[in-house]
Design an enzyme around this catalytic site. Structure first.
Site, PDB file in Angstrom:
ATOM      1  N   HIS A 100      -8.025   0.597  -1.160  1.00 21.17           N
ATOM      2  CA  HIS A 100      -7.258  -0.653  -1.150  1.00 21.17           C
ATOM      3  C   HIS A 100      -7.502  -1.431   0.142  1.00 21.17           C
ATOM      4  CE1 HIS A 100      -5.031   0.294  -4.738  1.00 21.17           C
ATOM      5  NE2 HIS A 100      -4.434   1.351  -4.209  1.00 21.17           N
ATOM      6  N   HIS A 130      -7.860   7.223  -1.346  1.00 24.55           N
ATOM      7  CA  HIS A 130      -7.346   6.252  -2.321  1.00 24.55           C
ATOM      8  C   HIS A 130      -6.848   5.000  -1.606  1.00 24.55           C
ATOM      9  CE1 HIS A 130      -4.854   5.131  -5.991  1.00 24.55           C
ATOM     10  NE2 HIS A 130      -4.301   4.395  -5.035  1.00 24.55           N
ATOM     11  N   GLU A 131      -6.055   5.205  -0.568  1.00 23.02           N
ATOM     12  CA  GLU A 131      -5.473   4.055   0.123  1.00 23.02           C
ATOM     13  C   GLU A 131      -6.508   3.303   0.954  1.00 23.02           C
ATOM     14  OE1 GLU A 131      -2.545   1.454   0.289  1.00 23.02           O
ATOM     15  OE2 GLU A 131      -2.597   3.322  -0.867  1.00 23.02           O
TER      16      GLU A 131
END
Length: 288
Positions: free
Chosen positions: A44, A40-41
């Site tokens: 980003h 998920h990170e």
């Protein structure tokens, strides 16, 4: 990739949640959560790198992560929207990949169901409009698109605190003994406290980076009275716009034309934060 991994830090709360999981015999689930949050990170991070943002640190949390970047709130809104959304989008391909792996020696239908459940929980929690969750960041981004930046900062933090209070009340009623949830809520309470305390600092950063990518901004003209304080005048600045100011004098029909750069410079040089615009030289000359 190596430079990016060096910047990844694991928040102590994540270690606590992982430790609770291992101690209670859920080691496999702990690994799943770690993998989901990490990917998920990275979503980003890779989006930020694609736009050539400077990344200082990526901190992994039990429900996602926080990337510290240097843009001061003056990058194009569409860039930040893509960077924020890139995290939640990772859950979609992860769940599809999990479905495709069902039946393989290392992945059963039960593993798939558990993996999808964790993905949905992390995704759903992240979209709650509380800072620094992705939902809170999207709310803040939308507010900066429709309001002056200083007002958007204030409103986003007020709404975030309101949503957090509601989350605390609902958790107390429906999940009073859910230890992991209360660990996460404790982090959010601290994060929102510091977000509120640092709102003025964020606004100063916004003003200091106004020169960045000015060519990409839309043009706006703001009309002000010369009795308005300079500190209140700069609060009219909006993200994504390049401003010019028309300062109207009391008892006179003449108008002073002032650029955004002149106004911001006056703000940082002033000794009295409540000094009116009329006390500065730029408000004394007609520039038509």
């Amino acid at each position: 990739m190596r430079d990016l991994l060096i910047k990844v830090k694991i928040n102590p709360l994540f270690w606590l949640v992982l430790g609770i999981g291992v101690a209670t015999g859920y080691f496999r689930e702990v690994l799943m959560v770690f993998l989901i949050v990490f990917i998920h990170e990275l979503g980003h991070a890779f989006a930020a790198i694609a736009f050539k943002w400077r990344i200082y640190k990526i901190e992994l949390l039990p429900f996602g992560g926080v990337a510290e970047v240097d843009h001061g709130g003056n990058r194009p809104i569409y860039e930040e929207a893509i960077v924020v959304i890139a995290g939640p989008l990772q859950h979609l391909w992860m769940m599809l990949a999990s479905f495709a792996c069902i039946g393989l020696p290392f992945w059963s239908a039960a593993d798939h169901q558990l993996f999808v459940w964790h993905n949905l929980m992390i995704l759903g929690f992240n979209l709650i409009p509380i800072l620094p969750l992705d939902g809170g960041r999207l709310l803040h981004l939308w507010l900066t698109a429709v309001l002056p930046y200083q007002k958007a900062l204030l409103r986003a933090r007020q709404l975030s605190i309101g949503a957090l209070v509601l989350l605390v009340l609902l958790s107390a009623v429906y999940f009073p003994f859910h230890l992991n949830l209360w660990v996460v809520i404790s982090f959010l309470l601290l994060a929102n406290y510091f977000e509120w305390k640092q709102r003025h600092y964020h606004f100063m950063r916004f003003l200091m980076t106004r020169s960045n990518e000015s060519a990409a901004r839309r043009h706006s003209v703001i009309r002000l009275k010369d009795s308005l304080a300079v500190r209140d005048a700069v609060k009219q600045l909006r993200r994504g716009y390049r401003h010019d100011f028309r300062i109207y004098r009391r008892w006179q029909a003449s108008v002073a034309h002032v650029t955004e750069a002149e106004l911001v410079q006056a703000f940082f040089q002033m000794k009295n934060p409540h000094a009116p615009l009329s006390s500065f030289p730029f408000a004394q000359d007609d520039r038509r």
